[in-house]
Structure formats: C-alpha cells, structure tokens
Design a protein around this motif. Structure first.
Motif, short mmCIF file in Angstrom:
data_model
loop_
_atom_site.label_atom_id
_atom_site.label_comp_id
_atom_site.label_asym_id
_atom_site.label_seq_id
_atom_site.Cartn_x
_atom_site.Cartn_y
_atom_site.Cartn_z
N ILE A 272 0.81 -1.22 0.00
CA ILE A 272 0.00 0.00 0.00
C ILE A 272 0.85 1.27 0.00
CG2 ILE A 272 -1.58 1.36 1.45
CD1 ILE A 272 -3.22 -1.09 1.87
N PRO A 273 1.93 1.36 0.80
CA PRO A 273 2.75 2.58 0.70
C PRO A 273 3.29 2.83 -0.71
CG PRO A 273 3.28 1.41 2.71
CD PRO A 273 2.38 0.50 1.92
N MET A 274 3.61 1.77 -1.43
CA MET A 274 4.07 1.92 -2.82
C MET A 274 2.94 2.48 -3.69
SD MET A 274 5.66 -1.08 -5.22
CE MET A 274 6.13 -0.81 -6.93
N LEU A 275 1.71 2.00 -3.45
CA LEU A 275 0.56 2.53 -4.19
C LEU A 275 0.34 4.01 -3.89
CD1 LEU A 275 -2.10 -0.32 -3.87
CD2 LEU A 275 -1.21 0.62 -6.02
N VAL A 276 0.41 4.36 -2.62
CA VAL A 276 0.16 5.75 -2.23
C VAL A 276 1.25 6.67 -2.76
CG1 VAL A 276 -0.01 7.31 -0.24
CG2 VAL A 276 -1.21 5.12 -0.22
N ARG A 277 2.47 6.19 -2.77
CA ARG A 277 3.55 7.00 -3.34
C ARG A 277 3.30 7.24 -4.83
NH1 ARG A 277 9.86 5.02 -4.00
NH2 ARG A 277 10.47 6.64 -5.45
N ARG A 278 2.80 6.21 -5.53
CA ARG A 278 2.55 6.30 -6.97
C ARG A 278 1.28 7.09 -7.26
NH1 ARG A 278 3.88 3.84 -11.87
NH2 ARG A 278 2.20 2.90 -13.09
N HIS B 227 9.39 1.96 0.56
CA HIS B 227 8.89 2.76 -0.56
C HIS B 227 8.62 4.21 -0.21
CE1 HIS B 227 8.48 -0.91 -2.80
NE2 HIS B 227 7.68 -1.43 -1.89
N GLY B 228 8.70 4.54 1.06
CA GLY B 228 8.29 5.89 1.41
C GLY B 228 9.32 6.64 2.23
N SER B 229 9.19 7.91 2.20
CA SER B 229 9.90 8.83 3.07
C SER B 229 9.07 10.10 3.03
CB SER B 229 11.33 9.10 2.58
OG SER B 229 11.28 9.84 1.37
N ILE B 230 9.39 11.05 3.86
CA ILE B 230 8.65 12.31 3.82
C ILE B 230 8.79 12.94 2.43
CG2 ILE B 230 8.53 14.65 4.75
CD1 ILE B 230 9.35 13.49 7.43
N ARG B 231 9.96 12.78 1.84
CA ARG B 231 10.18 13.38 0.53
C ARG B 231 9.41 12.64 -0.56
NH1 ARG B 231 13.64 12.13 -3.46
NH2 ARG B 231 14.74 10.61 -2.16
N GLY C 27 5.41 8.26 0.63
CA GLY C 27 4.85 6.91 0.65
C GLY C 27 4.60 6.36 2.02
N ILE C 28 4.56 7.22 3.04
CA ILE C 28 4.35 6.71 4.40
C ILE C 28 2.87 6.45 4.64
CG2 ILE C 28 4.49 7.31 6.84
CD1 ILE C 28 7.02 8.83 6.28
N VAL C 29 2.56 5.21 5.05
CA VAL C 29 1.21 4.83 5.46
C VAL C 29 1.37 3.97 6.72
CG1 VAL C 29 -0.91 3.64 4.85
CG2 VAL C 29 0.40 4.81 3.07
#
Length: 325
Positions: free
Chosen positions: A222-228, A315-319, A322-324
């Motif tokens: 899911i974090p990868m999805l949200v980042r995308r 997959h995420g960072s603040i930048r 992708g943080i979930v």
C-alpha cells in the motif's frame, strides 16, 4: 457503446479451487444476459486438483462459449492479462474463482457504462449460504472502492488497452495490481461508475491462525501505491493511517514504546484500539463475541502495522510521500 448488446469477455483466473470455480461457472451460465453475447475464459494457473476435468465437464453442455487455458503463470495478474489479450469482447469482465456472480451481474455491469466510462465496479458480498467463521477470509465491497478490486469489475476494452492492461511496477505483484490498473485508467481520462446490481457472492473460507494473520502482510504494497497515486490519501484516515483502527493501534504501539519512561500507564494507550474494535460495525452482537473480536484484532493489527511499516520504510519517506501507517 456502439453495439446494441455489447459482447462481453468474462475472465476467471483460477488456482487450486475446483469446487469454487464450478460454482462460479454455474453462476455465469445462469446469467440473464444473452448467452450468445458473452464468453467465459478460464485461465488455470496449473493445480492438479481436477480443475481441467471439471471445466471440460461443464463446457460440454454450456450454452455459452467457454475457453480453458492451462498456464504455469506467476499469479492472478498475468493470468488476467493473458485472458484479456485473447478476449473478443468490447467489455472485459473480471471475476475471481471464489465468487458466484448473481443472475443480473453482466447485465447490470454493462448497463452502467456510459460515455467516457472506462470501468465499472460491482458490489461484492460474503456468500450468504456459507457459515461465518471466527477466522475467515471473504470480501465485502458494498459501495465504490478506491482500490478497484478485480474480484468484481468491468473494463471497457479500449480503456484497458490504452493503459496496456496489467503492466508497470505492479504487473507481477500479488497485491495492488488491480488498484494500479484502475488508477491508470482514471489518469488516462476515463471515468468510473458503480453498479449496485452487479452482485457477486464471495466465498467465506475458514483459515488457520497463521494464514489468517499473514493475509495482512500483503498490505506492505500500500505505501508503494500511495507513493505512486497520492490521491489515495483522500481515502486514508487523516491522510496517513490505513484506517481508524490502524491509527488506534499505532497509538497503542506508541504507548508501549513509552512504557519504560512513563510506566504501566503507557499500556492504557491500547484502550482506544479496543473501543474502536468493539464499536465498529460487525456481524457479532453478543457482547462476549464482540470482546473476542476485539482481542483477536490485536495480533492481526500487529501484522498490519509491521507490513505497513515495512512498506513505508522501503517505498516511502517524507520526501517521496509513501508513508502509510
């Protein structure tokens, strides 16, 4: 739609679910949609459970064309893509092998297509003929979903092809490929619709404890999805948490981490989680059963937390956004 009665290709990926697939096919053969205006394509990720013989038996007397292909595929998404590539229909209908389409499923799904509509979601409910379990797997999607689950969805073929179907970074992943496909269709300028009459009943299957817990591990995508697709944050709780329940569990984890500094009072941070579990709508009404549901939610939520944290770190960072949690 140019065709007065659009031709529909129903694609059913299957693996090791012979009995469920038979029920699915019987539901498809009982459709109110004209039998000569749709086809069924079973794509079998090979399992030696008699699936091939069962499909052959049903095909002999079927009023609708049934195609069967055996593959040693890498999962459901490649199988769906294989079926879509071979489809003759202007509408691609995807349903899972553990779902039973109700008689008006195709008719209601097709009727929801209007100008500019690229995809139509149907309603999915737990099978009312199956007993409920404490540890179970089923799906309940009574309203439009931001995740575009392929257990019950229709695509205009031109929209599917315009975005190259199941392609990109999720093409070979087990979770998230359907969401990514739906989002790419919307990004290409197509609209979406929901057909409440396009109903399928999803199997209710009992699961051993380990499998029931590890079902949540797939959420690490899911974090990868949200980042995308940052717009998915609109469907998250406070834009960060997967749900109100996960937010309450995260609060409990924070309290647990703080326990060495604040003492046992830190464990009180789990109280909101138990209240959320007990107050959220569920199938249980007996107070004891509700309490058990709340207690059983703790280990499952722990796996969900670990999955989301793993995905966020990967997959995420603040930048990157992708943080979930």
């Amino acid at each position: 739609m140019r065709e007065p009665v659009p031709f529909v290709s129903v694609i059913v990926p299957t693996h090791n679910r012979r009995a469920s697939l038979v029920a699915c096919l019987r539901g498809l053969l009982a459709q109110t949609y004209p039998s000569d205006r749709f086809e069924i394509h079973v794509v079998h990720n090979w399992s030696d459970d008699g699936t091939d013989a069962a499909v052959a038996d049903i095909t002999r007397d079927a009023p609708t064309a049934i195609r069967y292909d055996r593959r040693n595929g890498r999962g459901p998404a490649p199988s769906r893509q294989f079926g879509a590539d071979a489809a003759r229909g202007t509408i691609l209908a995807f349903v899972d092998d553990d779902c039973v389409p109700q008689p008006d499923w195709i008719a209601a799904g097709v009727a929801a297509f209007g100008p500019g509509i690229g995809l139509v979601q149907g309603a999915t409910y737990p099978n009312p003929s199956h007993p409920r379990r404490l540890l179970e797997k089923t799906v309940h999607i009574p309203r439009p979903s931001p995740w575009f689950e392929t257990c019950n969805i229709f695509y205009r073929r031109t929209a599917f092809q315009a975005v190259e179907g199941f392609s990109g970074p999720f093409a070979d992943l087990f979770y998230g490929e359907d969401t990514d496909l739906g989002r790419r269709v919307l990004a290409a300028g197509y609209g979406s619709a929901f057909a409440p009459g396009a109903v399928v009943h999803h199997d209710i299957t009992a699961q051993p404890l380990r499998r029931w817990l590890m079902e949540c591990w797939h959420l690490r995508n899911i974090p990868m999805l949200v980042r995308r697709w940052p717009a998915l944050r609109d469907d998250l709780f406070l834009g960060v948490f997967l749900s109100r329940q996960s937010a309450a569990f995260d609060l409990g984890v924070a309290g647990l981490v703080a326990t060495p500094f604040v003492g046992p009072v830190g464990l009180a941070a789990f109280v909101p989680f138990l209240f959320v579990r007990m107050l959220e709508p569920g199938r249980y009404r007996n107070p004891v059963a509700v309490a058990l549901r709340a207690a059983f939610g703790l280990p499952r939520s722990a796996v969900t937390f670990a999955a989301l944290l793993t995905g966020s770190l990967r997959h995420g960072s603040i930048r990157k956004g992708g943080i979930v949690l």
